[in-house]
Design a protein around this motif. Structure first.
Motif, PDB file in Angstrom:
ATOM      1  N   ASP A  26     -26.931   2.397   1.949  1.00 27.06           N
ATOM      2  CA  ASP A  26     -26.361   3.369   1.007  1.00 27.06           C
ATOM      3  C   ASP A  26     -27.347   4.521   0.833  1.00 27.06           C
ATOM      4  O   ASP A  26     -28.123   4.566  -0.118  1.00 27.06           O
ATOM      5  N   PHE A  27     -27.332   5.452   1.774  1.00 29.39           N
ATOM      6  CA  PHE A  27     -28.253   6.588   1.739  1.00 29.39           C
ATOM      7  C   PHE A  27     -27.748   7.638   0.747  1.00 29.39           C
ATOM      8  O   PHE A  27     -26.592   8.068   0.822  1.00 29.39           O
ATOM      9  N   VAL A  28     -28.587   8.035  -0.213  1.00 26.32           N
ATOM     10  CA  VAL A  28     -28.199   9.005  -1.237  1.00 26.32           C
ATOM     11  C   VAL A  28     -28.520  10.415  -0.740  1.00 26.32           C
ATOM     12  O   VAL A  28     -29.679  10.744  -0.490  1.00 26.32           O
ATOM     13  N   LYS A  29     -27.493  11.229  -0.635  1.00 25.00           N
ATOM     14  CA  LYS A  29     -27.660  12.597  -0.148  1.00 25.00           C
ATOM     15  C   LYS A  29     -27.736  13.567  -1.321  1.00 25.00           C
ATOM     16  O   LYS A  29     -27.922  13.162  -2.455  1.00 25.00           O
ATOM     17  N   GLY A  30     -27.595  14.841  -1.056  1.00 19.09           N
ATOM     18  CA  GLY A  30     -27.639  15.848  -2.114  1.00 19.09           C
ATOM     19  C   GLY A  30     -28.379  17.092  -1.666  1.00 19.09           C
ATOM     20  O   GLY A  30     -29.065  17.097  -0.635  1.00 19.09           O
ATOM     21  N   GLU A  31     -28.251  18.158  -2.439  1.00 16.10           N
ATOM     22  CA  GLU A  31     -28.881  19.422  -2.087  1.00 16.10           C
ATOM     23  C   GLU A  31     -30.394  19.305  -2.060  1.00 16.10           C
ATOM     24  O   GLU A  31     -31.074  19.978  -1.271  1.00 16.10           O
ATOM     25  N   TYR A  32     -30.953  18.463  -2.941  1.00 14.43           N
ATOM     26  CA  TYR A  32     -32.406  18.276  -2.929  1.00 14.43           C
ATOM     27  C   TYR A  32     -32.867  17.696  -1.589  1.00 14.43           C
ATOM     28  O   TYR A  32     -33.870  18.147  -1.013  1.00 14.43           O
ATOM     29  N   VAL A  33     -32.150  16.707  -1.079  1.00 16.69           N
ATOM     30  CA  VAL A  33     -32.481  16.126   0.227  1.00 16.69           C
ATOM     31  C   VAL A  33     -32.359  17.181   1.313  1.00 16.69           C
ATOM     32  O   VAL A  33     -33.200  17.267   2.226  1.00 16.69           O
ATOM     33  N   TRP A 226     -32.741  15.859  -8.557  1.00 13.96           N
ATOM     34  CA  TRP A 226     -31.908  15.113  -7.607  1.00 13.96           C
ATOM     35  C   TRP A 226     -30.857  14.347  -8.386  1.00 13.96           C
ATOM     36  O   TRP A 226     -30.951  13.147  -8.593  1.00 13.96           O
ATOM     37  N   GLU A 227     -29.834  15.043  -8.826  1.00 10.40           N
ATOM     38  CA  GLU A 227     -28.799  14.502  -9.713  1.00 10.40           C
ATOM     39  C   GLU A 227     -28.112  13.280  -9.107  1.00 10.40           C
ATOM     40  O   GLU A 227     -27.786  12.319  -9.805  1.00 10.40           O
ATOM     41  N   GLU A 228     -27.880  13.306  -7.805  1.00 15.57           N
ATOM     42  CA  GLU A 228     -27.150  12.218  -7.142  1.00 15.57           C
ATOM     43  C   GLU A 228     -27.928  10.900  -7.188  1.00 15.57           C
ATOM     44  O   GLU A 228     -27.342   9.818  -7.119  1.00 15.57           O
ATOM     45  N   TRP A 229     -29.256  11.007  -7.321  1.00 16.01           N
ATOM     46  CA  TRP A 229     -30.096   9.811  -7.295  1.00 16.01           C
ATOM     47  C   TRP A 229     -30.633   9.452  -8.673  1.00 16.01           C
ATOM     48  O   TRP A 229     -30.615   8.291  -9.079  1.00 16.01           O
ATOM     49  N   MET A 230     -31.112  10.449  -9.410  1.00 14.54           N
ATOM     50  CA  MET A 230     -31.732  10.175 -10.699  1.00 14.54           C
ATOM     51  C   MET A 230     -31.260  11.213 -11.716  1.00 14.54           C
ATOM     52  O   MET A 230     -31.780  12.326 -11.780  1.00 14.54           O
ATOM     53  N   SER A 231     -30.269  10.840 -12.500  1.00 18.41           N
ATOM     54  CA  SER A 231     -29.660  11.749 -13.464  1.00 18.41           C
ATOM     55  C   SER A 231     -30.572  11.980 -14.668  1.00 18.41           C
ATOM     56  O   SER A 231     -31.596  11.308 -14.836  1.00 18.41           O
ATOM     57  N   TRP A 232     -30.167  12.909 -15.522  1.00 22.80           N
ATOM     58  CA  TRP A 232     -30.908  13.176 -16.756  1.00 22.80           C
ATOM     59  C   TRP A 232     -31.008  11.907 -17.604  1.00 22.80           C
ATOM     60  O   TRP A 232     -32.084  11.575 -18.100  1.00 22.80           O
ATOM     61  N   ASN A 233     -29.914  11.197 -17.756  1.00 15.77           N
ATOM     62  CA  ASN A 233     -29.919   9.982 -18.574  1.00 15.77           C
ATOM     63  C   ASN A 233     -30.831   8.916 -17.979  1.00 15.77           C
ATOM     64  O   ASN A 233     -31.534   8.201 -18.717  1.00 15.77           O
ATOM     65  N   GLU A 234     -30.835   8.806 -16.658  1.00 14.60           N
ATOM     66  CA  GLU A 234     -31.702   7.819 -16.010  1.00 14.60           C
ATOM     67  C   GLU A 234     -33.172   8.181 -16.195  1.00 14.60           C
ATOM     68  O   GLU A 234     -34.011   7.319 -16.463  1.00 14.60           O
ATOM     69  N   LEU A 235     -33.476   9.455 -16.095  1.00 13.14           N
ATOM     70  CA  LEU A 235     -34.862   9.895 -16.304  1.00 13.14           C
ATOM     71  C   LEU A 235     -35.302   9.660 -17.747  1.00 13.14           C
ATOM     72  O   LEU A 235     -36.448   9.251 -17.994  1.00 13.14           O
ATOM     73  N   GLN A 236     -34.396   9.896 -18.693  1.00 16.18           N
ATOM     74  CA  GLN A 236     -34.739   9.639 -20.094  1.00 16.18           C
ATOM     75  C   GLN A 236     -34.940   8.146 -20.342  1.00 16.18           C
ATOM     76  O   GLN A 236     -35.798   7.747 -21.140  1.00 16.18           O
TER      77      GLN A 236
END
Length: 390
Positions: A26-33, A226-236
């Motif tokens: 399950d590779f997490v993609k996104g603009e950051y990647v 990297w919203e797709e991997w670590m959201s604001w809520n997850e970081l908090q």
């Protein structure tokens, strides 16, 4: 698939998303990647980034693509970490990703799983090698095509003594930089320990493509890297779980030593009032006292000026300025202008090393400037009063 493979040899972003991703369930993609994939197309990169944010993994992808692109060449590579054992761990991870990737079925590793060395071949004639190295223990004399430097200052939770940090800085500048062949590649990523780490060396940065990427991009807008991997809520959640100090070190790219500082970031931010910010240096009208402090620097560190207006017994900073690599005469001329324009009554400057002594004797310094010779007793008293004020 053949077309994607051909495209990936030209475009690293395509390789990461279409080829490298096949090594994962399950590779997490996104603009950051995508951003980092494009960034890694440069031959010399240096990056400070948040924990678990595609640092080491981008190196794994780079090595795998590099081996495909150079299948008909012999390529020597070395993977550096603070300790050789950790570099060996990264090489084992790369070996596993190669094993899991169907595109690499025709690629053979000539080394056994028991060895922390990769020796890939696509045609049985040419080899692409990658060996682990410890920054504090490697043998000199390496001259190769490809180098990765991963977390050179160790785990951010393990605070290094400054002598070791100086040694690592020296190893990079006097050894690592000269190891890469003329057309070779050098990629560095990690977490800083202090503001004197080579990551912040401006002259060194000029020879690299450089990025500093904390996990939180904008706190007010709750925008993350990297919203797709670590959201604001997850970081908090991680912030609460780990505590502010560890979170800032690992996710906001704050040097370990900075987190050991007298004040924490939140305390200072709570004192900021944007209405007092002055963007222009013009005649400043006030009936209050205005005082300033000046820390002298020239070569290793910039000088810094801070100007305060005393309002109802509180010191409000109305102006500040860094002077990086300015000679002393230019600094004094600037201070004289600030004193006149901002109506500074007293400007205290650090006279501990006597940098302005000759200028004082020549009568060049403005009358408002007063020298302060720091002793341990004065430093403790100042720190105590500063803590009370904050």
């Amino acid at each position: 698939m053949r077309e994607k493979i051909i495209q990936s040899l030209v475009n690293n972003e395509i390789f990461v998303n279409e080829i490298f991703s096949l090594s994962f369930d399950d590779f997490v993609k996104g603009e950051y990647v995508n951003q980092i994939s494009r960034f890694m197309e440069n031959k010399r990169t240096m990056r400070i980034s948040a924990r678990d944010h595609f640092k080491s993994t981008s190196f794994y992808a780079h090595f795998m693509r590099h081996s495909m692109m150079n299948a008909d060449k012999n390529v020597e590579g070395h993977y550096f970490s603070f300790k050789q054992g950790m570099a060996g761990y990264h090489i084992r991870k790369i070996r596993q990703l190669i094993k899991e990737n169907p595109i690499f079925n025709s690629c053979r590793d000539m080394k056994t799983n028991a060895e922390n060395v990769i020796k890939l071949t696509w045609d049985g004639k040419h080899h692409h090698t990658l060996e682990p190295q410890g920054l504090m223990s490697f043998k000199r004399g390496i001259h190769c095509d490809l180098i990765y430097v991963d977390d050179p200052f160790q785990d951010p939770a393990s605070k290094l003594v400054t002598t070791i940090i100086d040694k690592i800085n020296n190893v990079l500048k006097t050894q690592i930089l000269d190891m890469v062949k003329k057309d070779g590649q050098l990629h560095i990523a990690g977490t800083p320990q202090t503001v004197i780490d080579f990551f912040f060396d401006k002259e060194l940065q000029k020879s690299f493509e450089t990025l500093i990427l904390p996990a939180i991009v904008n706190e007010k807008e709750k925008k993350v890297l990297w919203e797709e991997w670590m959201s604001w809520n997850e970081l908090q959640r991680r912030k609460k779980e780990r505590g502010i100090k560890v979170f800032n070190q690992e996710y906001l790219c704050t040097p370990v030593y900075t987190e050991q500082a007298f004040f924490h970031r939140e305390q200072i931010i709570s004192l900021v009032n944007e209405k007092y910010s002055k963007s222009a240096i013009k005649d400043y009208e006030t009936n209050n006292d205005v005082v300033a402090g000046f820390d002298i620097g020239k070569k290793a560190h910039p000088s810094h000026l801070a100007v305060f207006e005393i309002v109802d017994g509180k010191m409000i900073m109305i102006f500040q300025k860094f002077m990086d690599h300015w000679d002393y005469i230019k600094q004094v001329d600037y201070l004289d202008m600030i004193i006149k324009n901002l109506k500074v009554d007293r400007l205290y400057y650090d006279d501990t090393r006597g940098e302005f002594e000759s200028l004082y004797e020549q009568g060049i310094l403005p009358n408002e400037m007063e020298p302060v010779h720091f002793t341990n007793k004065i430093k403790v008293a100042m720190a105590t009063e500063f803590e009370k004020a904050v």
